[in-house]
Design a protein around this motif. Structure first.
Motif, PDB file in Angstrom:
ATOM      1  N   THR A 122       0.820  -1.220   0.000  1.00  0.00           N
ATOM      2  CA  THR A 122       0.000   0.000   0.000  1.00  0.00           C
ATOM      3  C   THR A 122       0.850   1.264   0.000  1.00  0.00           C
ATOM      4  O   THR A 122       0.578   2.211  -0.746  1.00  0.00           O
ATOM      5  CB  THR A 122      -0.904   0.017   1.255  1.00  0.00           C
ATOM      6  OG1 THR A 122      -1.427  -1.290   1.418  1.00  0.00           O
ATOM      7  CG2 THR A 122      -2.025   1.013   1.133  1.00  0.00           C
ATOM      8  N   PRO A 126      -0.628   5.383 -10.221  1.00  0.00           N
ATOM      9  CA  PRO A 126      -1.712   6.254  -9.756  1.00  0.00           C
ATOM     10  C   PRO A 126      -1.939   7.394 -10.743  1.00  0.00           C
ATOM     11  O   PRO A 126      -1.021   7.776 -11.482  1.00  0.00           O
ATOM     12  CB  PRO A 126      -1.191   6.788  -8.418  1.00  0.00           C
ATOM     13  CG  PRO A 126      -0.132   5.839  -7.996  1.00  0.00           C
ATOM     14  CD  PRO A 126       0.454   5.259  -9.256  1.00  0.00           C
ATOM     15  N   GLU A 139       1.473   3.957  -4.052  1.00  0.00           N
ATOM     16  CA  GLU A 139       1.092   5.339  -4.371  1.00  0.00           C
ATOM     17  C   GLU A 139       2.218   6.135  -5.041  1.00  0.00           C
ATOM     18  O   GLU A 139       1.978   7.172  -5.626  1.00  0.00           O
ATOM     19  CB  GLU A 139       0.615   6.060  -3.106  1.00  0.00           C
ATOM     20  CG  GLU A 139       1.670   6.147  -2.032  1.00  0.00           C
ATOM     21  CD  GLU A 139       1.093   6.564  -0.677  1.00  0.00           C
ATOM     22  OE1 GLU A 139       1.835   7.148   0.114  1.00  0.00           O
ATOM     23  OE2 GLU A 139      -0.108   6.296  -0.438  1.00  0.00           O
ATOM     24  N   ARG A 140       3.441   5.607  -5.006  1.00  0.00           N
ATOM     25  CA  ARG A 140       4.560   6.334  -5.639  1.00  0.00           C
ATOM     26  C   ARG A 140       5.233   5.508  -6.738  1.00  0.00           C
ATOM     27  O   ARG A 140       6.358   5.800  -7.134  1.00  0.00           O
ATOM     28  CB  ARG A 140       5.591   6.735  -4.584  1.00  0.00           C
ATOM     29  CG  ARG A 140       6.129   5.587  -3.749  1.00  0.00           C
ATOM     30  CD  ARG A 140       7.261   6.037  -2.847  1.00  0.00           C
ATOM     31  NE  ARG A 140       6.820   6.604  -1.580  1.00  0.00           N
ATOM     32  CZ  ARG A 140       7.399   7.635  -0.990  1.00  0.00           C
ATOM     33  NH1 ARG A 140       8.421   8.229  -1.554  1.00  0.00           N
ATOM     34  NH2 ARG A 140       6.950   8.080   0.169  1.00  0.00           N
TER      35      ARG A 140
END
Ligand SMILES: Cc1ncc(COP(=O)(O)O)c(C=O)c1O
Length: 383
Positions: A220, A249, A224-225
């Motif tokens: 998780t 993302p 996101e990166r």
């Protein structure tokens, strides 16, 4: 004309050199990473169908919706994570394009990019063309952890200028895979920074002995990166089709697509429709690990009678092997000599190091029919 080269130190890649030499010598080509067998007849039929039924004009820039949806569905089924087909999935002309676009989207002049070497040879040139500086964490078969990442060393290479870290799992050329503990260590390394990650995961389906593929997107905090790159060429035995994808993302994908649209704009249309259909049958990719595990095991069942020493590959379709007990020749020279003398082409692993570290190891691609594997291994056993 005096053209000032942007990559003065770069010559023709070793893969081109060895494949040409293999052809010239009539050698068995276990060098470059491509299968010597065909893809599923069903996939061929699908491509042929779409070719003949008018699906031959530009695809949408991000990829045909049906394929983006199928990729999102596969990702959700396998890893339980959701990527939106419209804003977070992009179809590209091979993972090499995805890597180049992601690096270009992120790296500004002077930015540092952490690379774990030995590494795939497209990373550093792409970083340098963008004015970035590759910073190497060198993995050695001789270190206590073998080719595994020592995260304390990685941490010591991080600076205020570090913009990007590129990871490859399953790994070319070593066949090593990242573990969940590696992902946790990586998360600790980047926590509280703006460091972006690229996961080169082209061998995601070529993983053995029941291992799980620990994709960056399964974590998780990392997801996101991260840009995660995949390759249908590798998964479905069609490397010549040069088609892959990038998951990231939405904010990262927006920047990625700005580059992709001026690199290739879009990717071959009929093959995208064919792959969209083919992915609807999950067995087509679920069978891949077993298929390649049999290849690895077949190759190693012969090689065990040789004087090479090796640790079985955990993933990818490459097996590295040390020849230290056979000869002390430099790996490059040996790879060339074996191609000429015994008709087996391989890749010297030193080419994956920026300073050509030579641990006397060759890389063999076992994506070959069983007869080729047997004949090649018999010749290696005679050394
Ligand atoms: C680690 C790695 N990344 C990327 C690629 C390129 O994949 P594609 O053929 O889809 O561009 C390869 C191909 O050999 C590879 O080994």
């Amino acid at each position: 004309m005096n053209l000032s080269s942007k990559l003065p130190h770069i010559g023709t890649t070793i893969f081109t050199v060895m494949s040409k030499l293999a052809t010239d010598c009539g050698a068995m080509n276990l060098s470059q990473g491509f299968p010597n067998f065909d893809a599923s007849p069903r996939l061929m039929e699908l491509v042929s169908y779409y070719l003949r039924h008018g699906f031959n004009q530009y695809a949408p820039m991000a990829g045909v919706p049906a394929l983006r949806e199928a990729i999102a569905q596969k990702t959700s089924d396998l890893y339980g994570v959701s990527y939106h087909p419209d804003t977070e999935v992009t179809v590209v002309s091979g993972a090499t394009e995805a890597l180049y676009a992601a690096i270009t989207a992120v790296v500004h002049p002077g930015d540092e990019v952490l690379l774990f070497e030995p590494c795939y040879d497209s990373y550093a040139p792409a970083v340098e063309l963008n004015g970035g500086v590759p910073v190497y964490v060198t993995l050695s078969p001789l270190s206590a952890r073998g080719y595994r990442i020592d995260w304390a060393v990685a941490k010591s290479k991080i600076s205020a200028k570090t913009k990007l870290i590129i990871l490859n799992t399953p790994h070319n050329p070593t066949g090593v895979t990242l573990t969940r503990a590696d992902l946790d260590a990586l998360a600790e390394l980047v926590r509280g920074t703006d460091i972006v990650l690229i996961g080169d995961e082209v061998y995601e389906h070529i993983i053995f002995d029941g291992r799980a593929h620990h994709s960056l997107l399964t974590h998780t905090e990392l997801r996101e990166r991260s840009f995660v790159c995949g390759s249908f060429g590798k998964t479905f035995h069609v490397t010549g089709w040069k088609i892959g994808y990038c998951l990231a993302p939405a904010a990262l994908t927006t920047e990625f697509r700005k580059i992709h649209q001026w690199l290739t704009f879009s990717t071959i249309t009929p093959i995208q429709y064919a792959l969209a259909d083919f992915l609807k049958e999950p067995q087509n990719y679920l069978d891949v690990p077993n298929f390649y595990q049999q290849k690895r095991d077949t190759f190693l069942s012969y090689l065990q009678h040789s004087r090479f020493s090796y640790t079985p590959a955990e993933g990818s379709f490459f097996q590295t092997a040390s020849y230290k007990t056979i000869t002390d020749e430099p790996d490059y020279d040996l790879a060339i000599r074996l191609t000429h003398e015994i008709g087996v082409a391989s890749i010297p692993v030193s080419v994956f190091y920026h300073q050509r570290d030579d641990h006397r190891i060759l890389r063999f691609c076992f994506a070959k029919d069983d007869d080729t594997l047997r004949r090649a291994a018999e010749r290696l056993c005679a050394l």
